[in-house]
Write a protein that holds these residues in place. Structure first.
Motif, PDB file in Angstrom:
ATOM      1  N   HIS A  74     -56.738 -20.656  34.467  1.00  0.00           N
ATOM      2  CA  HIS A  74     -55.766 -21.296  35.354  1.00  0.00           C
ATOM      3  C   HIS A  74     -56.259 -21.075  36.771  1.00  0.00           C
ATOM      4  CE1 HIS A  74     -52.063 -22.312  37.448  1.00  0.00           C
ATOM      5  NE2 HIS A  74     -51.518 -22.708  36.313  1.00  0.00           N
ATOM      6  N   ALA A 115     -47.185 -16.974  26.979  1.00  0.00           N
ATOM      7  CA  ALA A 115     -46.728 -17.929  27.991  1.00  0.00           C
ATOM      8  C   ALA A 115     -47.836 -18.190  29.012  1.00  0.00           C
ATOM      9  CB  ALA A 115     -45.481 -17.403  28.689  1.00  0.00           C
ATOM     10  N   MET A 119     -49.582 -21.752  30.044  1.00  0.00           N
ATOM     11  CA  MET A 119     -49.768 -22.246  31.413  1.00  0.00           C
ATOM     12  C   MET A 119     -51.224 -22.611  31.672  1.00  0.00           C
ATOM     13  SD  MET A 119     -47.106 -19.528  33.146  1.00  0.00           S
ATOM     14  CE  MET A 119     -47.335 -19.991  34.872  1.00  0.00           C
ATOM     15  N   ARG A 128     -47.720 -30.599  29.168  1.00  0.00           N
ATOM     16  CA  ARG A 128     -46.596 -29.679  29.399  1.00  0.00           C
ATOM     17  C   ARG A 128     -46.253 -29.024  28.080  1.00  0.00           C
ATOM     18  NH1 ARG A 128     -44.282 -26.970  33.728  1.00  0.00           N
ATOM     19  NH2 ARG A 128     -42.102 -26.505  33.305  1.00  0.00           N
ATOM     20  N   VAL A 147     -41.166 -21.293  26.491  1.00  0.00           N
ATOM     21  CA  VAL A 147     -41.888 -21.110  27.752  1.00  0.00           C
ATOM     22  C   VAL A 147     -41.057 -21.747  28.865  1.00  0.00           C
ATOM     23  CG1 VAL A 147     -44.104 -21.376  28.932  1.00  0.00           C
ATOM     24  CG2 VAL A 147     -44.037 -21.239  26.437  1.00  0.00           C
ATOM     25  N   GLU A 149     -38.629 -21.452  32.591  1.00  0.00           N
ATOM     26  CA  GLU A 149     -38.962 -21.081  33.964  1.00  0.00           C
ATOM     27  C   GLU A 149     -38.847 -19.572  34.183  1.00  0.00           C
ATOM     28  OE1 GLU A 149     -40.426 -21.139  37.604  1.00  0.00           O
ATOM     29  OE2 GLU A 149     -40.436 -22.795  36.162  1.00  0.00           O
ATOM     30  N   ARG A 152     -42.012 -18.104  32.855  1.00  0.00           N
ATOM     31  CA  ARG A 152     -43.127 -18.479  33.728  1.00  0.00           C
ATOM     32  C   ARG A 152     -43.133 -17.617  34.997  1.00  0.00           C
ATOM     33  NH1 ARG A 152     -45.288 -23.773  32.638  1.00  0.00           N
ATOM     34  NH2 ARG A 152     -44.286 -24.639  30.782  1.00  0.00           N
ATOM     35  N   GLU A 153     -41.953 -17.313  35.516  1.00  0.00           N
ATOM     36  CA  GLU A 153     -41.881 -16.470  36.700  1.00  0.00           C
ATOM     37  C   GLU A 153     -42.338 -15.050  36.378  1.00  0.00           C
ATOM     38  OE1 GLU A 153     -41.709 -15.226  40.411  1.00  0.00           O
ATOM     39  OE2 GLU A 153     -41.529 -17.320  39.758  1.00  0.00           O
ATOM     40  N   VAL A 155     -44.657 -14.361  34.296  1.00  0.00           N
ATOM     41  CA  VAL A 155     -46.117 -14.473  34.274  1.00  0.00           C
ATOM     42  C   VAL A 155     -46.665 -14.434  35.690  1.00  0.00           C
ATOM     43  CG1 VAL A 155     -48.069 -15.975  33.737  1.00  0.00           C
ATOM     44  CG2 VAL A 155     -46.203 -15.722  32.084  1.00  0.00           C
ATOM     45  N   ARG A 156     -46.094 -15.245  36.575  1.00  0.00           N
ATOM     46  CA  ARG A 156     -46.586 -15.304  37.960  1.00  0.00           C
ATOM     47  C   ARG A 156     -46.473 -13.949  38.641  1.00  0.00           C
ATOM     48  NH1 ARG A 156     -44.376 -20.804  37.622  1.00  0.00           N
ATOM     49  NH2 ARG A 156     -42.291 -20.028  38.099  1.00  0.00           N
TER      50      ARG A 156
END
Length: 218
Positions: A74, A115, A119, A128, A147, A149, A152-153, A155-156
């Motif tokens: 990514h 997850a 991404m 997606r 997966v 939001e 995903r947050e 993960v970030r």
């Protein structure tokens, strides 16, 4: 780190490190900074299981194409790693499947890892992905992971925290809780010893306070 054109390039974060960090930041730090990974029965079972899964290539069965040991990345987040299994369904659905030797814990660290794989696949395949899966060899079941939001947050956030560990020089503090009993790195981590350092320093400071500060000084 900069590219030839002067643009800033993110330090790559291994997908496996996200799971280690979500489970225990210190465990991730020992692996990333000190190459301190240690095996036990559980990790050996996991390694053998992944060897069976990680024969690179692809296979097809009715209506499903299966990719094994697929390298992914990514660019936006600076993540890189390998997916155990990626299934391509006839309707265009892309499903990453992470294999684990132990029991599955809903909402646990494995969810963050799979997850992150989703991404990466989204960026690589321009798609997606709404769901991923974790296959637990302990119960021989596939567990669906949404997966969304919120995940995903996670993960970030984990990517930023892992990168901070990788570029720093200080190990995260020990957990010193129930996780330590199941951790193969307990010996090198010494969680109980280090977790008691603050208490030790307080007692040491009290023991060697100047005489005028002691209670028995009149």
């Amino acid at each position: 780190m900069s590219t030839a054109g002067g643009a800033q390039e993110l330090l790559p974060v291994p997908l496996s490190a996200l799971e280690h960090y979500d489970y225990c930041p210190r465990q991730a730090g020992l692996i990333l900074l000190e190459d301190g990974f240690a095996d036990d029965a559980a990790t050996v079972r996991g390694t053998l299981a992944h060897h069976r899964v990680h024969d690179p290539g692809q296979e097809s069965r009715p209506s499903v194409r299966t990719l094994r040991a697929l390298p992914v990345w990514h660019h936006g987040l600076g993540m890189t790693g390998v997916c155990d299994v990626v299934e391509l369904l006839p309707d265009g659905t892309v499903l990453p499947v992470e294999y684990k030797s132990g029991a599955y814990k809903p909402g646990g660290a494995a969810d963050v890892q799979v997850a992150a794989q989703a991404m990466c696949l989204e960026e690589r395949m321009d798609t997606r992905i709404a769901d991923a899966a974790v296959y637990s060899m302990a119960d021989r079941r596939r567990h669906t992971v949404a997966v969304d939001e919120e995940l995903r947050e996670r993960v970030r956030s984990a990517v930023e925290q892992v990168r901070a560990v990788m570029t720093g020089s200080v190990l995260p503090p020990p957990a010193a809780d129930a996780r330590c009993r199941r951790c193969s790195m307990n010996t090198s981590c010494m969680p109980k010893v280090l977790a008691g350092q603050a208490r030790y320093q307080r007692h040491l400071a009290a023991l060697y306070r100047p005489a005028e500060e002691t209670e028995w000084d009149d």
